[in-house]
Design an enzyme around this catalytic site. Structure first.
Site, mmCIF file in Angstrom:
data_model
loop_
_atom_site.group_PDB
_atom_site.id
_atom_site.type_symbol
_atom_site.label_atom_id
_atom_site.label_comp_id
_atom_site.label_asym_id
_atom_site.label_seq_id
_atom_site.Cartn_x
_atom_site.Cartn_y
_atom_site.Cartn_z
ATOM 1 N N ASN A 7 0.959 -1.184 0.171
ATOM 2 C CA ASN A 7 0.054 -0.066 0.072
ATOM 3 C C ASN A 7 0.823 1.199 0.033
ATOM 4 O OD1 ASN A 7 -1.733 2.218 0.426
ATOM 5 N ND2 ASN A 7 -2.704 0.979 2.367
ATOM 6 N N ARG A 93 -2.945 -2.008 -3.304
ATOM 7 C CA ARG A 93 -3.959 -1.275 -2.905
ATOM 8 C C ARG A 93 -4.169 0.099 -3.453
ATOM 9 N NH1 ARG A 93 -5.362 2.587 2.188
ATOM 10 N NH2 ARG A 93 -7.701 2.853 1.661
ATOM 11 N N HIS A 182 -12.990 2.626 0.979
ATOM 12 C CA HIS A 182 -12.967 1.432 2.257
ATOM 13 C C HIS A 182 -13.717 0.157 1.549
ATOM 14 C CE1 HIS A 182 -12.709 4.414 5.635
ATOM 15 N NE2 HIS A 182 -11.633 3.858 5.403
ATOM 16 N N ARG A 241 -11.167 14.618 9.556
ATOM 17 C CA ARG A 241 -11.969 14.724 8.523
ATOM 18 C C ARG A 241 -13.236 15.342 8.992
ATOM 19 N NH1 ARG A 241 -11.004 9.829 4.876
ATOM 20 N NH2 ARG A 241 -8.979 9.512 5.728
ATOM 21 N N GLU A 385 -8.469 -6.085 5.374
ATOM 22 C CA GLU A 385 -8.373 -5.663 4.078
ATOM 23 C C GLU A 385 -6.920 -6.283 3.321
ATOM 24 O OE1 GLU A 385 -8.551 -1.897 5.918
ATOM 25 O OE2 GLU A 385 -9.561 -1.172 4.130
#
Ligand code: ADP
Length: 399
Positions: A7, A93, A182, A241, A385
């Site tokens: 990733n 990813r 996601h 966020r 993941e």
């Protein structure tokens, strides 16, 4: 059959090596601050527990970082393989697949071309992913690379869910629409929830609550709506966020404070959410401790965080005209006893009833947390993941 999952961010490279014969994770780690001051490298051999903890190592670019990863994986003392020949394929990813990809694919020239075309939609992520793929192609020639997209699982959303009511040409010319993120986690967790439910025709709401957080409505295995948008800034409130706000407030704050586009972007992505309201930390554990100590802004941030999730769950019950199960995952979703209780208690009208004692037991693995009488199942599911990326990579490359 070993798969290396990578990733790559603009200044980082997370990795995990998984043996697909038994899905055993062999080693994982992270290169941080690549190309900037004081780069650090972390590594853990998951078979022996030996690790390198935040060691300062020069890493002027991603090539050096990936070389270091490969060298460490082969290290006589703490490595887990004796040669890179043991790595069969690499799974990357990718944050944004635009409208091109609803599934993982093997990398070829066209994939790179499409990723480059989509890059403006994810300017912080996609260029770094492309660089990561090119570095791996250079350092591990002849091996197959697979790309697994955060957006792919959400591509089943209908137009009424993914379109924004801007002039239509903003969609046709600029590709402005909801994509959702996601997706790898939402896919895995909704599949586990569907199995636990033992029902093919199912209505599942997945709450992925980590530093980034998103909710999705998954009906019969397909996403019908999700809370993140064209970018991962939309939806529920997150660690740093904003999530959803009145778009006009963005323009107002910029005007009043004289902020540039980049400054406002940073304010909304890095300085808002839990950190913005609480003021001390973006970490949910810190927030929870301060809340218990009676810190008023911590109480407010905690309540806002849970309330916004509660509203999305309500909206997604409406979107599917019902719900069979709610699945909590991610660092907060899996571990915070209080957040699950707070959110579920506020939804009793829907017949959602959490087993408080079981929730407090913090059982490991995937567990049902609803009472016998609850009309809706409540699950805690551990997301995976990297494993999903490795599984897709294995499946596509073994043929
Ligand atoms: P990321 O989005 O970076 O993958 P994670 O899914 O690891 O994030 O989630 C990180 C969040 O989970 C942090 O806010 C952290 O405080 C929270 N978290 C981790 N463990 C606990 C815990 N035991 N109780 C409450 N929150 C926790």
């Amino acid at each position: 059959m070993k798969v290396l999952v990578i990733n790559c961010g603009s200044s980082s490279a997370k990795f995990e090596l998984i043996d697909m014969t038994n899905e055993q994770s062999l080693a994982k780690g992270n290169c941080e601050r690549i190309g900037i001051a004081n780069p650090i490298f972390s590594y853990k051999n998951l078979l022996t527990g030996e690790k390198i903890d935040k060691m300062e190592v020069p890493m002027e670019n991603h090539t050096v970082a990936v070389e270091l990863i490969l060298k460490t994986l082969q290290d006589e003392k703490i490595g887990v393989i004796s040669s890179v020949d043991e790595i069969d394929s690499i799974g990357h990813r990718i944050v944004h697949g635009g409208e091109y990809y609803e599934k993982s694919v093997i990398v070829d020239d066209e994939v790179i071309k499409n990723l480059e075309e989509i890059a403006p939609l994810a300017p912080l992520h996609n260029p770094a992913h492309i660089m990561g793929i090119k570095v791996v192609q250079k350092l591990l020639p002849g091996k197959k690379n697979v790309v697994v997209f955060d957006t792919a699982f959400h591509q089943t959303m209908p137009g009424k869910a993914y379109m924004y009511p801007y002039p239509y040409e903003d969609y046709t010319d600029l590709k402005v629409r909801k994509y959702g993120f996601h997706g790898t986690s939402h896919r895995y967790v909704s599949e586990v929830a569907r199995e636990m439910l033992g029902k093919e025709d199912s209505k599942i709401i997945v709450c992925h609550l980590g530093n980034g957080a998103s909710i999705s409505a998954v009906q019969n295995g397909k996403v019908v709506d999700t809370s993140m948008g064209m970018t991962p800034l939309a939806g529920v409130m997150m660690g740093t966020r904003t999530g959803d706000v009145d778009p006009a407030s963005v323009i107002y704050i910029m005007r009043k404070r004289g902020l540039s586009l980049d400054e406002m972007n940073t304010r909304m992505n890095k300085q808002s959410g839990i950190l913005g309201i609480f003021g001390e930390s973006s970490d949910f554990r810190d927030l929870d401790t301060a809340r218990r100590e009676g810190n008023e802004r911590a109480v407010l941030a905690y309540e806002m965080f849970c309330y916004r999730i509660q509203l999305y769950i309500g909206a997604y019950v409406a979107a599917m005209n019902g719900v069979d199960a709610i699945a909590f995952t991610g660092g907060i979703g899996e571990n915070s006893v209080g957040a699950k209780q707070h959110i579920c208690e506020a939804l009793s009208y829907f017949g959602i009833e959490l087993d408080k004692e079981k929730n407090e037991q913090r059982l490991p693995g995937n567990v049902e947390l609803s009472t016998k009488n609850s009309k809706v199942k409540i699950y805690k599911i551990e997301t995976a993941e990297e494993l999903v990326i490795a599984r897709d990579t294995y499946k596509l490359t073994k043929e």
